[in-house]
Design an enzyme around this catalytic site. Structure first.
Site, PDB file in Angstrom:
ATOM      1  N   ASP A  13       0.815  -1.218   0.000  1.00  0.00           N
ATOM      2  CA  ASP A  13       0.000   0.000   0.000  1.00  0.00           C
ATOM      3  C   ASP A  13       0.849   1.268   0.000  1.00  0.00           C
ATOM      4  O   ASP A  13       0.500   2.265   0.622  1.00  0.00           O
ATOM      5  CB  ASP A  13      -0.959   0.019   1.209  1.00  0.00           C
ATOM      6  CG  ASP A  13      -1.803  -1.245   1.252  1.00  0.00           C
ATOM      7  OD1 ASP A  13      -2.229  -1.687   0.181  1.00  0.00           O
ATOM      8  OD2 ASP A  13      -2.007  -1.795   2.347  1.00  0.00           O
ATOM      9  N   HIS A  43      -4.719  -2.546  -5.337  1.00  0.00           N
ATOM     10  CA  HIS A  43      -4.096  -1.337  -5.876  1.00  0.00           C
ATOM     11  C   HIS A  43      -5.191  -0.338  -6.204  1.00  0.00           C
ATOM     12  O   HIS A  43      -6.209  -0.702  -6.776  1.00  0.00           O
ATOM     13  CB  HIS A  43      -3.317  -1.648  -7.155  1.00  0.00           C
ATOM     14  CG  HIS A  43      -2.225  -2.644  -6.975  1.00  0.00           C
ATOM     15  ND1 HIS A  43      -1.100  -2.384  -6.226  1.00  0.00           N
ATOM     16  CD2 HIS A  43      -2.081  -3.906  -7.424  1.00  0.00           C
ATOM     17  CE1 HIS A  43      -0.314  -3.447  -6.241  1.00  0.00           C
ATOM     18  NE2 HIS A  43      -0.885  -4.386  -6.948  1.00  0.00           N
TER      19      HIS A  43
HETATM   20  P1  GTP Z   1      -0.439  -0.290  -3.557  1.00  0.00           P
HETATM   21  O1  GTP Z   1      -1.036  -1.391  -2.774  1.00  0.00           O
HETATM   22  O2  GTP Z   1       0.981  -0.031  -3.269  1.00  0.00           O
HETATM   23  O3  GTP Z   1      -0.803  -0.301  -5.002  1.00  0.00           O
HETATM   24  O4  GTP Z   1      -1.015   1.012  -3.003  1.00  0.00           O
HETATM   25  P2  GTP Z   1      -2.475   1.299  -3.136  1.00  0.00           P
HETATM   26  O5  GTP Z   1      -2.747   1.733  -4.538  1.00  0.00           O
HETATM   27  O6  GTP Z   1      -3.233   0.146  -2.552  1.00  0.00           O
HETATM   28  O7  GTP Z   1      -2.630   2.486  -2.186  1.00  0.00           O
HETATM   29  P3  GTP Z   1      -3.934   2.761  -1.386  1.00  0.00           P
HETATM   30  O8  GTP Z   1      -4.992   1.787  -1.544  1.00  0.00           O
HETATM   31  O9  GTP Z   1      -3.442   3.084  -0.038  1.00  0.00           O
HETATM   32  O10 GTP Z   1      -4.458   3.980  -2.124  1.00  0.00           O
HETATM   33  C1  GTP Z   1      -4.079   5.176  -1.754  1.00  0.00           C
HETATM   34  C2  GTP Z   1      -5.100   6.191  -2.114  1.00  0.00           C
HETATM   35  O11 GTP Z   1      -4.338   7.367  -2.155  1.00  0.00           O
HETATM   36  C3  GTP Z   1      -5.724   6.006  -3.471  1.00  0.00           C
HETATM   37  O12 GTP Z   1      -7.007   6.555  -3.485  1.00  0.00           O
HETATM   38  C4  GTP Z   1      -4.769   6.771  -4.376  1.00  0.00           C
HETATM   39  O13 GTP Z   1      -5.413   7.306  -5.504  1.00  0.00           O
HETATM   40  C5  GTP Z   1      -4.313   7.880  -3.455  1.00  0.00           C
HETATM   41  N1  GTP Z   1      -2.942   8.354  -3.687  1.00  0.00           N
HETATM   42  C6  GTP Z   1      -1.910   7.761  -4.342  1.00  0.00           C
HETATM   43  N2  GTP Z   1      -0.839   8.567  -4.339  1.00  0.00           N
HETATM   44  C7  GTP Z   1      -1.188   9.675  -3.663  1.00  0.00           C
HETATM   45  C8  GTP Z   1      -0.510  10.887  -3.313  1.00  0.00           C
HETATM   46  O14 GTP Z   1       0.639  11.094  -3.640  1.00  0.00           O
HETATM   47  N3  GTP Z   1      -1.203  11.783  -2.539  1.00  0.00           N
HETATM   48  C9  GTP Z   1      -2.491  11.574  -2.156  1.00  0.00           C
HETATM   49  N4  GTP Z   1      -3.082  12.503  -1.436  1.00  0.00           N
HETATM   50  N5  GTP Z   1      -3.159  10.471  -2.478  1.00  0.00           N
HETATM   51  C10 GTP Z   1      -2.519   9.530  -3.214  1.00  0.00           C
HETATM   52  P1  IMP Z   2      -1.835 -12.964   3.030  1.00  0.00           P
HETATM   53  O1  IMP Z   2      -0.881 -12.574   1.968  1.00  0.00           O
HETATM   54  O2  IMP Z   2      -3.281 -12.733   2.659  1.00  0.00           O
HETATM   55  O3  IMP Z   2      -1.581 -14.345   3.548  1.00  0.00           O
HETATM   56  O4  IMP Z   2      -1.590 -11.994   4.287  1.00  0.00           O
HETATM   57  C1  IMP Z   2      -0.413 -12.045   5.053  1.00  0.00           C
HETATM   58  C2  IMP Z   2      -0.032 -10.650   5.538  1.00  0.00           C
HETATM   59  O5  IMP Z   2       0.334  -9.846   4.426  1.00  0.00           O
HETATM   60  C3  IMP Z   2      -1.161  -9.895   6.243  1.00  0.00           C
HETATM   61  O6  IMP Z   2      -0.584  -9.068   7.234  1.00  0.00           O
HETATM   62  C4  IMP Z   2      -1.745  -9.021   5.130  1.00  0.00           C
HETATM   63  O7  IMP Z   2      -2.375  -7.884   5.650  1.00  0.00           O
HETATM   64  C5  IMP Z   2      -0.480  -8.680   4.373  1.00  0.00           C
HETATM   65  N1  IMP Z   2      -0.699  -8.371   2.938  1.00  0.00           N
HETATM   66  C6  IMP Z   2      -0.788  -9.236   1.910  1.00  0.00           C
HETATM   67  N2  IMP Z   2      -0.947  -8.590   0.739  1.00  0.00           N
HETATM   68  C7  IMP Z   2      -0.939  -7.275   1.040  1.00  0.00           C
HETATM   69  C8  IMP Z   2      -1.034  -6.089   0.236  1.00  0.00           C
HETATM   70  O8  IMP Z   2      -1.150  -6.089  -0.989  1.00  0.00           O
HETATM   71  N3  IMP Z   2      -0.973  -4.909   0.918  1.00  0.00           N
HETATM   72  C9  IMP Z   2      -0.832  -4.860   2.257  1.00  0.00           C
HETATM   73  N4  IMP Z   2      -0.719  -5.925   3.047  1.00  0.00           N
HETATM   74  C10 IMP Z   2      -0.783  -7.138   2.442  1.00  0.00           C
HETATM   75 MG    MG Z   3      -2.621  -1.884  -1.756  1.00  0.00          MG
END
Ligand code: GTP
Ligand code: IMP
Ligand code: MG
Length: 340
Positions: A13, A43
């Site tokens: 994340d 993502h």
């Molecule tokens: P990965 O698992 O690494 O792909 O990350 P993610 O895409 O799951 O990140 P997450 O679900 O935490 O999403 C983050 C949120 O923040 C989403 O709604 C993105 O569009 C947003 N976001 C991404 N980059 C930025 C940034 O630089 N600033 C802000 N304010 N928001 C962002």
């Molecule tokens: P699993 O991969 O579902 O077995 O989860 C094992 C650990 O990895 C847990 O702590 C989950 O929260 C973490 N985890 C697995 N995939 C992700 C991901 O994409 N983002 C954040 N945490 C993850």
């Molecule tokens: Mg994520």
């Protein structure tokens, strides 16, 4: 011709979704290949005001001329995949997504075993998506592969061959890693980790590309750290402290509240070393420094923000080439021309 691998620097994340979307939209690679564990990933992609949560489809789907591939190392849940095909219809995703016949399949039984496991679900805090049990069956050699599933017949392609052929023809290949360095089965906070290694070398292997063919490894960090699930978190702060900094996040897959911590330089150094990082992408800088929101020029960042970025660069020895200052693709400072 460039072959790049993008990886998560911490516990997942980190904002990989946004970085991948920006990079693929900007660089327009011919092939975008998903690596990593499987649909435990979530993502977030935000484009033109629309938000998508993806678990299997490559986040680079917005570049509509690219072939979207899922490597042999990745676990496939066909229900998740078909639902994403439906949600992403207007991007023609189902017409250009292909799965390696050797990818392993998650079944209902894997999901149930994951969710009913005291150890995985309760103690480790797994996502319940069936990935742990499916990878364990894979090691026991009892799992089904994509080539055994009639519904997937139209989507099969030798991803290892296709990506290597593309590289040999001088095309650009972008490999999307998932999860993050500290969740690696080998290098993470075992046993509070995922069911596979999550470093750049494994992501290349997931797709079938050898280490000599990788040109760039982009390591993504958020300006602070989040972790879902249990396990050590050295720089964690209390919920109260996080709220006072306006930092509150919930997971894409499970909806769980994420634990929050400060940037961890020791982790960043280790993560860059073991991933063989050549670039760092830094996201959510605007959440730590709200005065930087939506900035598109490095020079317009505040002195404090610049200092924070320069510290990361100096301590890791890796250039910070991409700085994300907001969720939209436009909210990005791209320093690759200057720094590489
Ligand atoms: P990965 O698992 O690494 O792909 O990350 P993610 O895409 O799951 O990140 P997450 O679900 O935490 O999403 C983050 C949120 O923040 C989403 O709604 C993105 O569009 C947003 N976001 C991404 N980059 C930025 C940034 O630089 N600033 C802000 N304010 N928001 C962002
Ligand atoms: P699993 O991969 O579902 O077995 O989860 C094992 C650990 O990895 C847990 O702590 C989950 O929260 C973490 N985890 C697995 N995939 C992700 C991901 O994409 N983002 C954040 N945490 C993850
Ligand atoms: Mg994520």
């Amino acid at each position: 011709m460039t072959c790049s691998v993008l990886v998560g620097g911490a516990w997942g994340d980190e904002g990989k979704g946004k970085c991948i979307t920006y990079l693929c939209n900007h660089d327009k690679p011919d092939i975008i290949a998903r690596a990593g564990v499987g649909p435990n990933a979530g993502h977030s992609v935000e484009i033109n005001g629309e938000k998508y949560g993806l678990r299997l489809t490559p986040s680079g789907f917005v570049h509509t001329d690219a072939k979207l591939l899922i490597g042999a190392g990745v676990l496939v849940d066909k229900e998740v995949l078909f639902k994403e095909f439906e949600n992403l219809k207007k991007y023609n995703v189902s017409e250009r997504t292909f799965i390696d016949p050797r990818s392993a399949i998650i079944t209902d039984q894997h999901r149930q075993r994951d969710k009913s496991s005291e150890h995985l679900y309760k103690k480790i805090g797994s996502t319940g998506s069936g990935c742990g049990p499916a990878n364990s069956d894979r090691v026991l050699r009892t799992v089904k592969l994509a080539k055994d599933i009639p519904d997937l017949e139209d989507y099969l392609l030798d991803v290892a061959f296709a990506t290597n052929e593309a590289i040999d023809n001088g095309e650009d290949v972008f490999i999307e890693g998932s999860q993050g360095f500290a969740l690696s089965l080998y290098y993470g906070t075992y046993p509070y980790v995922t069911s596979k290694d999550t470093t750049a070398s494994s992501f290349a292997a997931d797709v079938g590309i050898g280490p000599t063919k990788i040109d760039e490894v982009i390591n993504v960090f958020k300006a602070y750290i989040t972790r879902v699930g249990e396990g050590p978190f050295p720089t964690e702060i209390t919920q109260k402290e996080a709220e006072s900094m306006n930092l509150e996040e919930y997971g894409v897959v499970t909806g769980r509240r994420r634990r929050i911590g400060l940037f961890d330089m020791d982790l960043a150094k280790k993560s860059c070393m073991i991933n063989g990082a050549t670039q760092i992408a830094l996201t959510c800088i605007d959440k730590l420094y709200p005065d930087c929101a939506r900035t598109q020029n490095y020079n317009d960042l505040s002195p404090e923000t610049k200092q924070f970025i320069e510290n990361i660069q100096t301590s890791t020895g890796i250039p910070v080439t991409i700085i994300s200052t907001g969720p939209d693709l436009k909210d990005t400072i791209d320093l690759r021309k200057e720094l590489l």
